[in-house]
Write a protein that holds these residues in place. Structure first.
Motif, PDB file in Angstrom:
ATOM      1  N   ALA A  86      21.411  25.181  82.531  1.00  0.00           N
ATOM      2  CA  ALA A  86      22.979  26.124  82.096  1.00  0.00           C
ATOM      3  C   ALA A  86      22.040  27.310  81.491  1.00  0.00           C
ATOM      4  O   ALA A  86      21.460  26.786  80.314  1.00  0.00           O
ATOM      5  CB  ALA A  86      23.864  25.305  82.590  1.00  0.00           C
ATOM      6  N   SER A  87      22.493  28.390  81.297  1.00  0.00           N
ATOM      7  CA  SER A  87      22.870  28.729  80.378  1.00  0.00           C
ATOM      8  C   SER A  87      23.564  28.590  78.959  1.00  0.00           C
ATOM      9  O   SER A  87      24.730  27.879  79.198  1.00  0.00           O
ATOM     10  CB  SER A  87      22.711  30.402  80.494  1.00  0.00           C
ATOM     11  OG  SER A  87      24.203  30.603  80.111  1.00  0.00           O
ATOM     12  N   PHE A  88      23.348  29.363  77.850  1.00  0.00           N
ATOM     13  CA  PHE A  88      23.925  28.238  76.684  1.00  0.00           C
ATOM     14  C   PHE A  88      25.584  29.185  76.560  1.00  0.00           C
ATOM     15  O   PHE A  88      26.329  28.752  76.449  1.00  0.00           O
ATOM     16  CB  PHE A  88      23.698  29.340  74.892  1.00  0.00           C
ATOM     17  CG  PHE A  88      24.474  28.571  73.773  1.00  0.00           C
ATOM     18  CD1 PHE A  88      23.714  28.171  73.899  1.00  0.00           C
ATOM     19  CD2 PHE A  88      25.055  29.597  73.437  1.00  0.00           C
ATOM     20  CE1 PHE A  88      24.769  27.632  72.473  1.00  0.00           C
ATOM     21  CE2 PHE A  88      25.649  29.055  71.976  1.00  0.00           C
ATOM     22  CZ  PHE A  88      25.631  28.371  71.637  1.00  0.00           C
ATOM     23  N   ARG A 132      16.635  33.309  69.041  1.00  0.00           N
ATOM     24  CA  ARG A 132      17.911  33.536  68.514  1.00  0.00           C
ATOM     25  C   ARG A 132      18.678  33.181  67.937  1.00  0.00           C
ATOM     26  O   ARG A 132      18.235  31.205  68.178  1.00  0.00           O
ATOM     27  CB  ARG A 132      18.920  33.881  70.164  1.00  0.00           C
ATOM     28  CG  ARG A 132      18.923  35.190  70.378  1.00  0.00           C
ATOM     29  CD  ARG A 132      19.013  35.418  71.664  1.00  0.00           C
ATOM     30  NE  ARG A 132      18.377  34.612  72.639  1.00  0.00           N
ATOM     31  CZ  ARG A 132      19.251  34.342  73.833  1.00  0.00           C
ATOM     32  NH1 ARG A 132      20.669  35.123  74.194  1.00  0.00           N
ATOM     33  NH2 ARG A 132      19.344  33.741  74.733  1.00  0.00           N
ATOM     34  N   ARG A 134      21.939  31.144  68.270  1.00  0.00           N
ATOM     35  CA  ARG A 134      22.655  30.350  69.140  1.00  0.00           C
ATOM     36  C   ARG A 134      24.566  30.114  68.262  1.00  0.00           C
ATOM     37  O   ARG A 134      24.660  29.258  67.402  1.00  0.00           O
ATOM     38  CB  ARG A 134      23.226  30.011  70.195  1.00  0.00           C
ATOM     39  CG  ARG A 134      21.649  30.105  71.369  1.00  0.00           C
ATOM     40  CD  ARG A 134      21.256  31.696  71.428  1.00  0.00           C
ATOM     41  NE  ARG A 134      22.407  31.804  72.574  1.00  0.00           N
ATOM     42  CZ  ARG A 134      22.283  31.648  73.290  1.00  0.00           C
ATOM     43  NH1 ARG A 134      21.358  31.469  74.261  1.00  0.00           N
ATOM     44  NH2 ARG A 134      23.425  32.447  74.167  1.00  0.00           N
ATOM     45  N   GLU A 144      17.035  28.887  69.174  1.00  0.00           N
ATOM     46  CA  GLU A 144      16.361  28.900  70.337  1.00  0.00           C
ATOM     47  C   GLU A 144      15.217  30.355  70.492  1.00  0.00           C
ATOM     48  O   GLU A 144      15.294  31.339  69.721  1.00  0.00           O
ATOM     49  CB  GLU A 144      16.931  29.646  71.883  1.00  0.00           C
ATOM     50  CG  GLU A 144      18.651  28.860  71.689  1.00  0.00           C
ATOM     51  CD  GLU A 144      19.559  28.103  73.468  1.00  0.00           C
ATOM     52  OE1 GLU A 144      18.628  26.807  73.621  1.00  0.00           O
ATOM     53  OE2 GLU A 144      19.805  29.688  73.625  1.00  0.00           O
ATOM     54  N   ARG A 164      25.283  38.164  74.826  1.00  0.00           N
ATOM     55  CA  ARG A 164      25.572  38.706  76.006  1.00  0.00           C
ATOM     56  C   ARG A 164      24.005  37.813  76.335  1.00  0.00           C
ATOM     57  O   ARG A 164      23.687  37.354  75.139  1.00  0.00           O
ATOM     58  CB  ARG A 164      24.536  40.750  76.269  1.00  0.00           C
ATOM     59  CG  ARG A 164      24.621  40.062  78.002  1.00  0.00           C
ATOM     60  CD  ARG A 164      23.962  41.946  78.047  1.00  0.00           C
ATOM     61  NE  ARG A 164      24.158  41.902  79.627  1.00  0.00           N
ATOM     62  CZ  ARG A 164      24.073  42.993  79.817  1.00  0.00           C
ATOM     63  NH1 ARG A 164      23.809  44.149  79.905  1.00  0.00           N
ATOM     64  NH2 ARG A 164      23.453  43.100  81.383  1.00  0.00           N
ATOM     65  N   TYR A 167      19.628  34.910  80.744  1.00  0.00           N
ATOM     66  CA  TYR A 167      20.072  34.743  82.207  1.00  0.00           C
ATOM     67  C   TYR A 167      20.695  35.276  82.815  1.00  0.00           C
ATOM     68  O   TYR A 167      20.261  35.664  84.241  1.00  0.00           O
ATOM     69  CB  TYR A 167      20.271  33.136  82.378  1.00  0.00           C
ATOM     70  CG  TYR A 167      19.347  32.142  81.868  1.00  0.00           C
ATOM     71  CD1 TYR A 167      18.325  32.257  80.832  1.00  0.00           C
ATOM     72  CD2 TYR A 167      19.792  30.458  82.080  1.00  0.00           C
ATOM     73  CE1 TYR A 167      17.470  31.139  80.403  1.00  0.00           C
ATOM     74  CE2 TYR A 167      18.556  30.018  82.062  1.00  0.00           C
ATOM     75  CZ  TYR A 167      17.740  29.881  81.040  1.00  0.00           C
ATOM     76  OH  TYR A 167      16.797  29.457  80.605  1.00  0.00           O
ATOM     77  N   GLU A 221      10.763  31.674  82.148  1.00  0.00           N
ATOM     78  CA  GLU A 221      10.883  31.128  80.481  1.00  0.00           C
ATOM     79  C   GLU A 221      10.457  30.543  80.013  1.00  0.00           C
ATOM     80  O   GLU A 221      10.226  29.009  81.360  1.00  0.00           O
ATOM     81  CB  GLU A 221      12.603  31.320  80.359  1.00  0.00           C
ATOM     82  CG  GLU A 221      12.946  30.958  78.929  1.00  0.00           C
ATOM     83  CD  GLU A 221      13.778  30.798  78.414  1.00  0.00           C
ATOM     84  OE1 GLU A 221      14.795  29.457  79.453  1.00  0.00           O
ATOM     85  OE2 GLU A 221      14.611  30.791  77.976  1.00  0.00           O
ATOM     86  N   ALA A 223      10.852  27.931  76.809  1.00  0.00           N
ATOM     87  CA  ALA A 223      12.084  27.709  75.706  1.00  0.00           C
ATOM     88  C   ALA A 223      12.184  26.236  75.013  1.00  0.00           C
ATOM     89  O   ALA A 223      11.688  25.480  75.374  1.00  0.00           O
ATOM     90  CB  ALA A 223      13.240  28.389  75.787  1.00  0.00           C
TER      91      ALA A 223
END
Ligand code: GLP
Length: 242
Positions: A86-88, A132, A134, A144, A164, A167, A221, A223
């Motif tokens: 999942a994206s943050f 970044r 978050r 991240e 934004r 992902y 990616e 990460a």
């Protein structure tokens, strides 16, 4: 509930059950004070040491927090993170938080040996390096660091990631849909720079996650993320082992 002195269960464990019931049941809400050590000792007929031992444990687990000179209070429940690709942004929105993202560093550079190996690329291949902070409802949650080959998103550096989802950007601008991933998670101590960003005391614990995300079998990616240990826990359903 009362303490049963005849029970084989140690008294601090019995008190733990009582306090957990108070914290997680309907008794108290976040930021409510729990009774003082003296009050608990008197009410349950326990020594101050036993009471302190129980409270220390609940503080260490992040269920309670202490304010020197004021008392001990109910902490916010941790965010239970599902183990999914999942994206943050998506994850935070689903929980009713407003996700945020602040660039710490963004640059294009040749991939070092390790990053190249993780991305299945020759060393020196140009990659986007994105760091970044978050946030959720403006509260820092994680730092991240993502590495993405230029080939997937050549002008990614020209797009703002403030507010934004990376992902979503990969999908909408470059047609890169992540369809699988792998992740390791380990306990770690926050490094001093990240601790400042996350507004944590030096030496605080974090959950260190290393993720590789793929699209059609190609690694998009790599990460490394440090999530606040005091705000996150992992949650997964367990299937029986066959
Ligand atoms: C998670 C992953 C990161 C990934 C991020 C994308 O937090 N741990 O590896 O970069 O999601 O999130 P978003 O799409 O919100 O930028």
């Amino acid at each position: 509930m009362a303490i049963d002195p005849a029970s084989p269960i140690p008294k601090y464990s019995q008190l733990r059950e009582i306090l957990l019931d108070l914290i997680e049941g309907s008794g108290l809400v976040v930021d409510d004070a729990i009774p003082s050590e003296r009050e608990l000792g008197t009410e349950y007929g326990l020594s101050r040491m036993t009471v302190r031992q129980t409270i220390d444990q609940l503080v260490a687990e992040g269920k309670l927090y202490r304010v020197p000179g004021k008392g001990t209070f109910v902490a916010r429940p941790k965010i239970a993170m599902a183990l999914a690709l999942a994206s943050f942004t998506h994850d935070m929105r689903q929980r009713g938080f407003t996700p945020g993202s602040r660039d710490i560093l963004r640059r294009i550079e040749p991939a070092g040996g390790h990053a190249a190996r993780m991305l299945d690329l020759p060393p020196g291949t140009r990659v986007h390096h994105i760091q970044r902070l978050r946030t959720a409802d403006d509260e820092p949650m994680a730092v991240e660091r993502s590495t993405i080959p230029l080939s997937f998103a050549p002008d990614l550096d020209t797009h703002s990631l403030a507010g934004r989802s990376l992902y979503q950007l990969l999908e909408e601008e470059y047609g890169v849909l992540l369809d699988s991933g792998e992740q390791t998670i380990e306990a770690a101590i926050c490094d001093p720079t990240d601790a400042k960003l996350l507004r944590l005391p030096p030496g605080s614990p974090v959950l260190l996650m290393q993720r590789r995300s793929f699209s059609n079998g190609r690694c998009v990616e790599v990460a490394t993320s440090s999530y606040r240990g005091d705000r996150y826990q992992l949650q997964t359903a367990l299937d029986p082992r066959r």
